[in-house]
Design a protein around this motif. Structure first.
Motif, PDB file in Angstrom:
ATOM      1  N   CYS A  35       0.799  -1.229   0.000  1.00 40.09           N
ATOM      2  CA  CYS A  35       0.000   0.000   0.000  1.00 40.09           C
ATOM      3  C   CYS A  35       0.831   1.279   0.000  1.00 40.09           C
ATOM      4  O   CYS A  35       0.380   2.312  -0.465  1.00 40.09           O
ATOM      5  N   LYS A  36       2.015   1.243   0.549  1.00 40.98           N
ATOM      6  CA  LYS A  36       2.904   2.427   0.694  1.00 40.98           C
ATOM      7  C   LYS A  36       2.268   3.534   1.518  1.00 40.98           C
ATOM      8  O   LYS A  36       2.627   4.703   1.372  1.00 40.98           O
ATOM      9  N   THR A  37       1.288   3.209   2.349  1.00 43.10           N
ATOM     10  CA  THR A  37       0.644   4.236   3.175  1.00 43.10           C
ATOM     11  C   THR A  37       0.618   3.851   4.661  1.00 43.10           C
ATOM     12  O   THR A  37      -0.166   4.393   5.424  1.00 43.10           O
ATOM     13  N   GLY A  38       1.437   2.899   5.055  1.00 34.90           N
ATOM     14  CA  GLY A  38       1.509   2.542   6.471  1.00 34.90           C
ATOM     15  C   GLY A  38       0.351   1.696   6.963  1.00 34.90           C
ATOM     16  O   GLY A  38       0.120   1.589   8.170  1.00 34.90           O
ATOM     17  N   ARG A  39      -0.424   1.103   6.046  1.00 33.47           N
ATOM     18  CA  ARG A  39      -1.631   0.395   6.492  1.00 33.47           C
ATOM     19  C   ARG A  39      -1.553  -1.118   6.406  1.00 33.47           C
ATOM     20  O   ARG A  39      -2.122  -1.823   7.227  1.00 33.47           O
ATOM     21  N   CYS A  40      -0.879  -1.645   5.385  1.00 34.53           N
ATOM     22  CA  CYS A  40      -0.974  -3.098   5.167  1.00 34.53           C
ATOM     23  C   CYS A  40       0.056  -3.888   5.969  1.00 34.53           C
ATOM     24  O   CYS A  40      -0.116  -5.081   6.191  1.00 34.53           O
ATOM     25  N   GLY A  41       1.140  -3.259   6.377  1.00 35.43           N
ATOM     26  CA  GLY A  41       2.158  -3.955   7.186  1.00 35.43           C
ATOM     27  C   GLY A  41       3.159  -4.763   6.377  1.00 35.43           C
ATOM     28  O   GLY A  41       4.070  -5.367   6.939  1.00 35.43           O
ATOM     29  N   ALA A  42       3.033  -4.752   5.035  1.00 35.41           N
ATOM     30  CA  ALA A  42       3.917  -5.606   4.225  1.00 35.41           C
ATOM     31  C   ALA A  42       5.384  -5.209   4.356  1.00 35.41           C
ATOM     32  O   ALA A  42       6.274  -6.049   4.230  1.00 35.41           O
ATOM     33  N   CYS A  43       5.649  -3.926   4.591  1.00 32.79           N
ATOM     34  CA  CYS A  43       7.040  -3.445   4.556  1.00 32.79           C
ATOM     35  C   CYS A  43       7.666  -3.390   5.940  1.00 32.79           C
ATOM     36  O   CYS A  43       8.635  -2.661   6.143  1.00 32.79           O
ATOM     37  N   LYS A  44       7.142  -4.166   6.898  1.00 32.92           N
ATOM     38  CA  LYS A  44       7.678  -4.033   8.260  1.00 32.92           C
ATOM     39  C   LYS A  44       9.084  -4.604   8.375  1.00 32.92           C
ATOM     40  O   LYS A  44       9.448  -5.565   7.691  1.00 32.92           O
ATOM     41  N   SER A  45       9.874  -3.964   9.231  1.00 35.03           N
ATOM     42  CA  SER A  45      11.233  -4.455   9.490  1.00 35.03           C
ATOM     43  C   SER A  45      11.659  -4.005  10.877  1.00 35.03           C
ATOM     44  O   SER A  45      11.328  -2.890  11.304  1.00 35.03           O
ATOM     45  N   ALA A  46      12.403  -4.861  11.551  1.00 30.75           N
ATOM     46  CA  ALA A  46      13.039  -4.414  12.796  1.00 30.75           C
ATOM     47  C   ALA A  46      14.258  -3.590  12.421  1.00 30.75           C
ATOM     48  O   ALA A  46      14.931  -3.883  11.433  1.00 30.75           O
ATOM     49  N   VAL A  47      14.513  -2.528  13.196  1.00 31.53           N
ATOM     50  CA  VAL A  47      15.731  -1.734  12.992  1.00 31.53           C
ATOM     51  C   VAL A  47      16.763  -2.264  13.989  1.00 31.53           C
ATOM     52  O   VAL A  47      16.581  -2.167  15.197  1.00 31.53           O
ATOM     53  N   VAL A  48      17.824  -2.845  13.454  1.00 29.34           N
ATOM     54  CA  VAL A  48      18.841  -3.453  14.322  1.00 29.34           C
ATOM     55  C   VAL A  48      19.776  -2.366  14.866  1.00 29.34           C
ATOM     56  O   VAL A  48      20.159  -2.368  16.035  1.00 29.34           O
ATOM     57  N   GLU A  49      20.120  -1.420  13.992  1.00 31.09           N
ATOM     58  CA  GLU A  49      20.972  -0.292  14.398  1.00 31.09           C
ATOM     59  C   GLU A  49      20.523   0.943  13.643  1.00 31.09           C
ATOM     60  O   GLU A  49      20.124   0.854  12.475  1.00 31.09           O
ATOM     61  N   GLY A  50      20.634   2.117  14.298  1.00 35.13           N
ATOM     62  CA  GLY A  50      20.346   3.373  13.621  1.00 35.13           C
ATOM     63  C   GLY A  50      19.008   3.943  14.049  1.00 35.13           C
ATOM     64  O   GLY A  50      18.257   3.334  14.822  1.00 35.13           O
ATOM     65  N   THR A  51      18.724   5.141  13.512  1.00 40.48           N
ATOM     66  CA  THR A  51      17.495   5.824  13.908  1.00 40.48           C
ATOM     67  C   THR A  51      16.718   6.266  12.665  1.00 40.48           C
ATOM     68  O   THR A  51      17.295   6.526  11.608  1.00 40.48           O
ATOM     69  N   SER A  52      15.405   6.370  12.848  1.00 38.73           N
ATOM     70  CA  SER A  52      14.548   6.810  11.742  1.00 38.73           C
ATOM     71  C   SER A  52      13.365   7.550  12.350  1.00 38.73           C
ATOM     72  O   SER A  52      13.087   7.413  13.554  1.00 38.73           O
ATOM     73  N   VAL A  53      12.676   8.314  11.497  1.00 39.95           N
ATOM     74  CA  VAL A  53      11.526   9.060  12.002  1.00 39.95           C
ATOM     75  C   VAL A  53      10.301   8.690  11.164  1.00 39.95           C
ATOM     76  O   VAL A  53      10.404   8.526   9.948  1.00 39.95           O
ATOM     77  N   ALA A  54       9.154   8.544  11.854  1.00 45.90           N
ATOM     78  CA  ALA A  54       7.912   8.214  11.132  1.00 45.90           C
ATOM     79  C   ALA A  54       7.348   9.492  10.513  1.00 45.90           C
ATOM     80  O   ALA A  54       7.257  10.518  11.180  1.00 45.90           O
ATOM     81  N   ILE A  55       6.963   9.432   9.236  1.00 46.88           N
ATOM     82  CA  ILE A  55       6.360  10.605   8.587  1.00 46.88           C
ATOM     83  C   ILE A  55       4.872  10.359   8.319  1.00 46.88           C
ATOM     84  O   ILE A  55       4.220  11.124   7.631  1.00 46.88           O
ATOM     85  N   GLY A  56       4.356   9.282   8.871  1.00 49.26           N
ATOM     86  CA  GLY A  56       2.931   8.979   8.745  1.00 49.26           C
ATOM     87  C   GLY A  56       2.597   7.944   9.811  1.00 49.26           C
ATOM     88  O   GLY A  56       3.504   7.371  10.426  1.00 49.26           O
ATOM     89  N   ALA A  57       1.290   7.713  10.024  1.00 49.51           N
ATOM     90  CA  ALA A  57       0.874   6.757  11.056  1.00 49.51           C
ATOM     91  C   ALA A  57       1.249   5.336  10.637  1.00 49.51           C
ATOM     92  O   ALA A  57       1.071   4.968   9.473  1.00 49.51           O
ATOM     93  N   GLU A  58       1.762   4.559  11.585  1.00 49.56           N
ATOM     94  CA  GLU A  58       2.134   3.161  11.287  1.00 49.56           C
ATOM     95  C   GLU A  58       0.997   2.244  11.739  1.00 49.56           C
ATOM     96  O   GLU A  58       1.106   1.490  12.703  1.00 49.56           O
ATOM     97  N   ILE A  59      -0.097   2.322  10.965  1.00 50.43           N
ATOM     98  CA  ILE A  59      -1.321   1.595  11.333  1.00 50.43           C
ATOM     99  C   ILE A  59      -1.118   0.090  11.225  1.00 50.43           C
ATOM    100  O   ILE A  59      -1.715  -0.682  11.962  1.00 50.43           O
TER     101      ILE A  59
END
Ligand SMILES: Cc1cc2nc3c(=O)[nH]c(=O)nc-3n(C[C@H](O)[C@H](O)[C@H](O)COP(=O)(O)OP(=O)(O)OC[C@H]3O[C@@H](n4cnc5c(N)ncnc54)[C@H](O)[C@@H]3O)c2cc1C
Ligand code: FES
Length: 330
Positions: A35-59
């Motif tokens: 979906c590329k909109t944070g809704r379907c969950g297909a692109c989930k990944s654990a972050v092992v190292e590093g930081t990131s910021v959410a730019i939309g809701a991770e539904i």
């Protein structure tokens, strides 16, 4: 420019303005996504190292996943170099995304709430896709909605869709009230990473609810065109609906040996087939899950349940592919 290192050691430099998913896709690698909109969950990944910021809701994440540092790569920007625990999908890359005009060739109600649409693309547009992928369509500047392509590539280039009516839906109103042959639409695609992959597994289990049968039909048509030696030996299809009249397509139109299990959740007593949900029907089928690849498409509830059941059986997530028909974000 931040770097993204995948679980298999591949490293990509991405633009700081891109989401992590888009940045990696731009480099020609495919991470699982839809979906590329944070809704379907297909692109989930654990972050092992590093930081990131959410730019939309991770539904598409549950609370446990959030607590464990899992993120959705389609709505995350990297704020440092990242080490992720996902791998790219490998294999042949899907054709590049394009933006094209198209016209409605025909519209046919196959049920009061399902319409079969055939789309005609410009002559010589040579639109290529992998069976299972979807497109985004919009009409006259209206909102874009995702629809799975319901056929394998045809010699005439036509694309077929099965679209279900959603009450108060912006595009549903169009499809079920205004749409007519020759209407001009805008198409973006092919999209998503849900497509059939070569495998040496003996069994192929396909699960669908409702119009989730569309990409499965495309995959089956494509399998029927392949030499028998390159097909799984056993193909099982579980299609879930409430009542028999919701099974709006007949898989026997495909010249393949398919063990078809229509599964009804609200069947009358006279129904002799499977009852309940597709995931239960699949578990009763006694296939060896360590020699099976599973594809599931349709409701989020079905897909979450299938994923949970399969992971409990020890099936590797690499043998499970899913596409959830989530609602759009606008
Ligand atoms: C990858 C992908 C592939 C898809 N393929 C297909 C397909 O082949 N055929 C098909 O019929 N649909 C498909 N969908 C769903 C489709 O994109 C639309 O979300 C759906 O048709 C509703 O659009 P709409 O404009 O009519 O309603 P919207 O205006 O988007 O929504 C109206 C209301 O209904 C709710 N809603 C939207 N969708 C659903 C739903 N599925 N169940 C319950 N409530 C909902 C919304 O939250 C909103 O409140 C797919 C979705 C995705 C992400
Ligand atoms: S949640 Fe990222 S692709 Fe759907």
């Amino acid at each position: 420019m931040p770097t993204v290192t995948l679980g298999n050691g591949k490293i990509f430099e991405i633009e700081a303005d891109d989401t992590v998913l888009e940045g990696v896709l731009r480099q020609g690698a495919v991470l699982e996504h839809s979906c590329k909109t944070g809704r379907c969950g297909a692109c989930k990944s654990a972050v092992v190292e590093g930081t990131s910021v959410a730019i939309g809701a991770e539904i598409g994440l549950d609370e446990a996943e959030r607590q464990n540092g899992v993120v959705l790569l389609c709505v995350r920007k990297a704020t440092s170099d990242l080490l992720l625990d996902v791998c790219d999908l490998g294999g042949a890359l899907p054709p590049p995304k394009r933006i094209l005009p198209c016209r409605i060739q025909s519209l046919e109600r196959v049920r009061h709430d399902i319409v079969h649409v055939a789309l005609r693309l410009p002559p010589n547009s040579s639109f290529a896709y992998f069976p299972g992928q979807h497109i985004n369509l919009s009409s006259r500047g209206g909102p874009a909605r995702s629809y799975s392509i319901a056929n394998a590539p045809r010699p005439d280039g036509m694309l077929e869709l099965y679209i279900r009516y959603v009450a108060d839906g912006a595009m549903s109103r169009y499809w079920f009230t205004d749409a007519k042959a020759n209407d001009l639409l805008q198409l973006v695609g092919p999209l998503g990473s849900f497509y059939y992959r070569e495998s040496s597994a003996t069994n192929l289990a396909l699960l669908a609810t409702g119009t989730g049968i569309a990409p499965i039909r495309a995959m089956l048509q494509n399998l029927a065109e392949r030499p028998a030696a390159s097909r799984p030996r056993r193909i099982l299809l579980f299609w879930g609906a409430r009542t028999p009249d919701e099974i709006f397509w007949d898989p026997s139109e495909i010249s393949l040996e398919i063990e078809f299990v229509p599964t009804l959740s609200r069947a009358a007593e006279t129904w002799n087939g499977a009852r309940g949900y597709v995931q239960t029907a699949m578990m009763s089928s006694k296939i060896e899950f360590d020699d099976t690849v599973v594809y599931a498409c349709g409701s989020t509830a079905m897909i979450s349940s299938v994923r949970e059941i399969l992971m409990d059986t020890g099936l590797s997530h690499r043998y499970f592919y899913a596409d959830a028909f989530v609602a759009s974000s606008d």
